[in-house]
Design a protein around this motif. Sequence first.
Motif, short mmCIF file in Angstrom:
data_model
loop_
_atom_site.label_atom_id
_atom_site.label_comp_id
_atom_site.label_asym_id
_atom_site.label_seq_id
_atom_site.Cartn_x
_atom_site.Cartn_y
_atom_site.Cartn_z
N LEU A 167 0.82 -1.21 0.00
CA LEU A 167 0.00 0.00 0.00
C LEU A 167 0.86 1.26 0.00
N TYR B 187 -7.49 2.87 -1.38
CA TYR B 187 -7.62 1.58 -0.73
C TYR B 187 -8.89 1.58 0.11
N TRP C 169 -9.83 -2.15 -3.43
CA TRP C 169 -8.69 -1.27 -3.70
C TRP C 169 -8.77 -0.78 -5.13
#
Length: 300
Positions: free
Chosen positions: A102, A187, A215
């Motif tokens: 991420l 996300y 996401w």
Amino acid sequence: MIARQQVIDKSPSGSWSQASQFSSPVLCVVLFAVLWLSGCDVSVPSVTREQSTADPQEKPPATVVAAELSEVSVIRFRPLNADRFPIVIPENGSRHAYRTLLETLGSGVAAVDIDLDECPDILISGGGDFRDRRAVPKPLSLLRNLDQCFVDVTGASGMPATRFYSHGLATIDVDHDGFPDALLTGYGGIQLFRNCGDGTFEDRTSASGLNISTWCSSAAWGDFNLDGEPDLFVPGYVDWSFDNDPPCYTPDGAVRDTCSPKLFQPLPDHLFLSHGDGTWSDETENSDYVRTARDLSSGS
């Protein structure tokens, strides 16, 4: 900041000078006179041994090309001081040293005339942070352009709270009122901010039917069915989570590193078609446009 790269090619024959190809001395003299009268520089630089023996198809060194371009370029970029452009630093949570996938996706920026004063304003997604191994959002920033002096008007705009760790921005006038609206991706899905036309924004995500909880790295507006209304394409990324975060290491196995996205299952893309009334329906299952892939960009 994006720099544009330019390449100078040689002539189709591969040579840098065609003067030796003139068969008539008179023609050469006439050409020289015309160039001299027009003010052109007809001086020929000396040729070194290395140049004379070089491959005729070989391009000049990159440093030479760059120097030539710098002399003729009329485009100049310069940074704005903090008194003309507020410092905005999106976050990604890297300070926790989790090394998650991420953290590798950056924050998006949109240059768009929010208030219709013919000066592009700036929207910046805030990214996110981590708390107790959970992704938390950081706020979206709005910088208004007041004749090349930008002012942070995020608070005055009433910008709704960001619901997720954010990445991309895609702007368009969704309701045909003349004012550009903004879509945020990240996300946890997407979020639609409607421009009220008075310097403020409202969250229209739930009422719009643009409901995704996975996401989403980016998004693109476009009229896919040619009805004059803005439809929306949203590519999915991968199914990473803290519960699905295998340990990865550097090649020597000594340091924890970020895992490749290839280790995770791709998420499906989404296509939303507009009804023309501020609402959309998910037509993913009925469309040939979408697929399942690890998409980072939606194009335009």
